[in-house]
Every structure is written in structure tokens, then in C-alpha cells.
Write a protein that holds these residues in place. Structure first.
Motif, PDB file in Angstrom:
ATOM      1  N   PRO A   1       0.825  -1.203   0.000  1.00 28.27           N
ATOM      2  CA  PRO A   1       0.000   0.000   0.000  1.00 28.27           C
ATOM      3  C   PRO A   1       0.865   1.261   0.000  1.00 28.27           C
ATOM      4  CG  PRO A   1      -0.510  -1.413   1.892  1.00 28.27           C
ATOM      5  CD  PRO A   1       0.660  -2.003   1.199  1.00 28.27           C
ATOM      6  N   ALA A   2       0.314   2.326  -0.521  1.00 28.29           N
ATOM      7  CA  ALA A   2       1.055   3.598  -0.585  1.00 28.29           C
ATOM      8  C   ALA A   2       1.378   4.118   0.810  1.00 28.29           C
ATOM      9  CB  ALA A   2       0.244   4.629  -1.368  1.00 28.29           C
ATOM     10  N   GLN A   3       0.459   3.980   1.738  1.00 31.61           N
ATOM     11  CA  GLN A   3       0.656   4.472   3.102  1.00 31.61           C
ATOM     12  C   GLN A   3       0.935   3.305   4.068  1.00 31.61           C
ATOM     13  OE1 GLN A   3       0.790   7.667   3.753  1.00 31.61           O
ATOM     14  NE2 GLN A   3       0.227   8.252   1.663  1.00 31.61           N
ATOM     15  N   GLU A   4       1.830   2.413   3.682  1.00 36.01           N
ATOM     16  CA  GLU A   4       2.138   1.249   4.513  1.00 36.01           C
ATOM     17  C   GLU A   4       2.858   1.683   5.778  1.00 36.01           C
ATOM     18  OE1 GLU A   4       5.086  -1.533   2.956  1.00 36.01           O
ATOM     19  OE2 GLU A   4       3.773  -3.168   3.565  1.00 36.01           O
ATOM     20  N   SER A   5       2.329   1.290   6.926  1.00 37.76           N
ATOM     21  CA  SER A   5       2.969   1.632   8.201  1.00 37.76           C
ATOM     22  C   SER A   5       4.179   0.728   8.423  1.00 37.76           C
ATOM     23  CB  SER A   5       1.967   1.466   9.351  1.00 37.76           C
ATOM     24  OG  SER A   5       1.662   0.105   9.534  1.00 37.76           O
ATOM     25  N   ALA A   6       4.987   1.086   9.415  1.00 45.42           N
ATOM     26  CA  ALA A   6       6.171   0.284   9.726  1.00 45.42           C
ATOM     27  C   ALA A   6       5.765  -1.120  10.183  1.00 45.42           C
ATOM     28  CB  ALA A   6       6.998   0.974  10.802  1.00 45.42           C
ATOM     29  N   LEU A   7       4.666  -1.211  10.922  1.00 44.70           N
ATOM     30  CA  LEU A   7       4.178  -2.512  11.398  1.00 44.70           C
ATOM     31  C   LEU A   7       3.686  -3.369  10.237  1.00 44.70           C
ATOM     32  CD1 LEU A   7       3.796  -4.085  14.027  1.00 44.70           C
ATOM     33  CD2 LEU A   7       1.489  -3.135  14.157  1.00 44.70           C
ATOM     34  N   GLU A   8       2.971  -2.760   9.295  1.00 45.25           N
ATOM     35  CA  GLU A   8       2.495  -3.489   8.114  1.00 45.25           C
ATOM     36  C   GLU A   8       3.668  -3.943   7.248  1.00 45.25           C
ATOM     37  OE1 GLU A   8      -1.876  -1.497   7.287  1.00 45.25           O
ATOM     38  OE2 GLU A   8      -0.078  -0.407   6.657  1.00 45.25           O
ATOM     39  N   GLU A   9       4.685  -3.089   7.133  1.00 40.58           N
ATOM     40  CA  GLU A   9       5.873  -3.467   6.355  1.00 40.58           C
ATOM     41  C   GLU A   9       6.595  -4.636   7.019  1.00 40.58           C
ATOM     42  OE1 GLU A   9      10.099  -1.693   4.683  1.00 40.58           O
ATOM     43  OE2 GLU A   9       8.814  -0.442   5.939  1.00 40.58           O
ATOM     44  N   ARG A  10       6.700  -4.597   8.341  1.00 41.19           N
ATOM     45  CA  ARG A  10       7.335  -5.695   9.081  1.00 41.19           C
ATOM     46  C   ARG A  10       6.585  -7.007   8.852  1.00 41.19           C
ATOM     47  NH1 ARG A  10       7.589  -5.578  15.512  1.00 41.19           N
ATOM     48  NH2 ARG A  10       8.162  -7.730  15.794  1.00 41.19           N
ATOM     49  N   LEU A  11       5.247  -6.943   8.885  1.00 39.03           N
ATOM     50  CA  LEU A  11       4.423  -8.131   8.634  1.00 39.03           C
ATOM     51  C   LEU A  11       4.638  -8.653   7.216  1.00 39.03           C
ATOM     52  CD1 LEU A  11       2.158 -10.157   9.243  1.00 39.03           C
ATOM     53  CD2 LEU A  11       0.528  -8.374   8.573  1.00 39.03           C
ATOM     54  N   ARG A  12       4.622  -7.758   6.237  1.00 38.40           N
ATOM     55  CA  ARG A  12       4.793  -8.177   4.837  1.00 38.40           C
ATOM     56  C   ARG A  12       6.161  -8.820   4.627  1.00 38.40           C
ATOM     57  NH1 ARG A  12       7.263  -5.552   0.953  1.00 38.40           N
ATOM     58  NH2 ARG A  12       7.108  -3.557   2.017  1.00 38.40           N
ATOM     59  N   ARG A  13       7.205  -8.212   5.189  1.00 37.17           N
ATOM     60  CA  ARG A  13       8.559  -8.777   5.036  1.00 37.17           C
ATOM     61  C   ARG A  13       8.693 -10.138   5.717  1.00 37.17           C
ATOM     62  NH1 ARG A  13      11.589  -5.437   2.290  1.00 37.17           N
ATOM     63  NH2 ARG A  13      11.323  -3.187   2.472  1.00 37.17           N
ATOM     64  N   LEU A  14       8.070 -10.288   6.872  1.00 43.85           N
ATOM     65  CA  LEU A  14       8.103 -11.589   7.559  1.00 43.85           C
ATOM     66  C   LEU A  14       7.384 -12.645   6.730  1.00 43.85           C
ATOM     67  CD1 LEU A  14       8.887 -13.268  10.012  1.00 43.85           C
ATOM     68  CD2 LEU A  14       6.777 -12.499  11.111  1.00 43.85           C
ATOM     69  N   ARG A  15       6.257 -12.280   6.139  1.00 40.61           N
ATOM     70  CA  ARG A  15       5.536 -13.218   5.279  1.00 40.61           C
ATOM     71  C   ARG A  15       6.379 -13.589   4.053  1.00 40.61           C
ATOM     72  NH1 ARG A  15      -0.123 -10.950   3.878  1.00 40.61           N
ATOM     73  NH2 ARG A  15      -0.377 -13.033   2.999  1.00 40.61           N
ATOM     74  N   GLN A  16       7.066 -12.613   3.458  1.00 36.78           N
ATOM     75  CA  GLN A  16       7.913 -12.889   2.297  1.00 36.78           C
ATOM     76  C   GLN A  16       9.080 -13.797   2.673  1.00 36.78           C
ATOM     77  OE1 GLN A  16       8.734  -8.799   1.259  1.00 36.78           O
ATOM     78  NE2 GLN A  16       7.261  -8.833  -0.427  1.00 36.78           N
TER      79      GLN A  16
END
Length: 193
Positions: A78-93
């Protein structure tokens, strides 16, 4: 919503496997399990460099990888991805890559041993010692493979549960954070006098 699309391209195949690529209706390539025997499975197709359209708001899931049988996911950022959302996405990747590498290696090793078994049985068939391959021989082969890899599978299961527990906790935190933002950003409604 999830969009399924063919996302493998020849340039995403590792150099070890490039010579054995099979073209499939001009939409990319697929690898057979026999291609990677004797090579590092993780050097073959791992994930796609394909990017969905910028206006896409969904994760994209590709066809199953021929070595690991895991479907690669291109995650929506997302354009406004929070730090927590980014951490979740990276962990999933990271978990997806780890899972792919484990199963690619495991499937290649299993198929190599199965190929060795078939070659021994074919030799026995041609020499007249054996006429058929029974379910008992296959059951013994599979049991010996599982016994040999018991520790590896137990370690995989422990790590899988640990990673999924962390992902679940992060997903809960993201959901609570988003719910809190929704509640606190409401415009105050006018009360009737």
C-alpha cells in the motif's frame, strides 16, 4: 481478493536450470523435478520479479512452482504502509522463501531417491528377477525416506509453527492498530438538542 496469473519468465530461472526450460504456450516456463537433480534447488525459480499494475490493490498468486509445489505470492504494497504493516509483509515474504527452499530441496531429494529405486527395479525387471513393483516396496521406500529425514521434518515443523505464530501476532497487531485508527479518526457526530 486474490488474482492468479502466470508469472514466471525465462530470465527468472537460475543459470543451472536455464538449459532445461520447457516453453509453455508462450507464457513463461516451467521446470520438471528431474531438471534440478544434482543442482541446488534454491538456485532455480524462487520468486518472480513480476510486478502487478501500480493501481492493483491485491496480492497476486502465481502457479505452483514445479520443484516446491508452493505458489509464489507478489504482495501488494500500500502507498501508506505503516512500519508494522511493512514488518508483517517482510516476515511473510521471508517465510515464503524459507518454505519454498525447504520443499524444493525435499522434493528434489525424494524424487532423486525414487528415480534410483526405479532404476534398480528396472534392472531387476530386465534380468528377470522381479516382475512388478508392489505397494509394499513403495511403502517401505517411503517409510525409510521419512525415517531418514525425521529430524529435518521435526525441525521444519517447529520453525513453521514459530513463524506462523509470529505472523499471526503481527496480523492481530495490524488489525488492532487499523481498528484504533478508524475509531479515533471518526468525525464527531452532532448530538440532537
Amino acid at each position: 481478493m486474490v488474482v492468479v496469473c502466470p508469472i514466471y519468465r525465462p530470465e527468472q530461472i537460475g543459470p543451472w536450470c536455464r538449459s532445461s526450460v520447457i516453453r509453455v504456450r508462450g507464457r513463461g516456463c516451467r521446470l520438471g523435478w528431474h531438471v534440478a537433480i544434482g543442482h541446488q534447488a534454491k538456485d532455480c525459480v524462487r520468486s518472480s520479479a513480476f510486478q502487478p499494475a501500480p493501481d492493483s490493490t491485491h496480492d497476486w498468486i502465481g502457479p505452483p512452482n514445479r520443484l516446491s509445489n508452493i505458489r509464489p505470492i507478489t504482495y501488494h504494497v500500500p502507498a501508506q504502509e505503516s512500519a508494522l504493516e511493512e514488518r508483517l509483509r517482510r516476515l511473510r515474504q521471508q517465510t515464503e522463501v524459507w518454505n519454498h527452499e525447504f520443499w524444493a530441496y525435499q522434493n528434489v531429494a525424494f524424487n532423486k531417491l525414487l528415480l534410483d529405486l526405479f532404476s534398480v527395479l528396472l534392472l531387476a525387471l530386465f534380468t528377470g528377477r522381479k516382475h512388478t513393483l508392489g505397494s509394499e516396496e513403495m511403502a517401505l521406500f517411503y517409510k525409510s525416506f521419512l525415517d531418514t529425514n525425521r529430524t529435518r521434518h521435526a525441525n521444519y515443523n517447529k520453525e513453521w509453527y514459530r513463524r506462523n505464530f509470529r505472523i499471526t501476532l503481527l496480523m492481530g497487531r495490524v488489525a488492532l492498530t487499523n481498528a484504533w485508527k478508524t475509531v479515533t479518526n471518526r468525525t464527531p457526530s452532532s448530538s440532537p438538542s
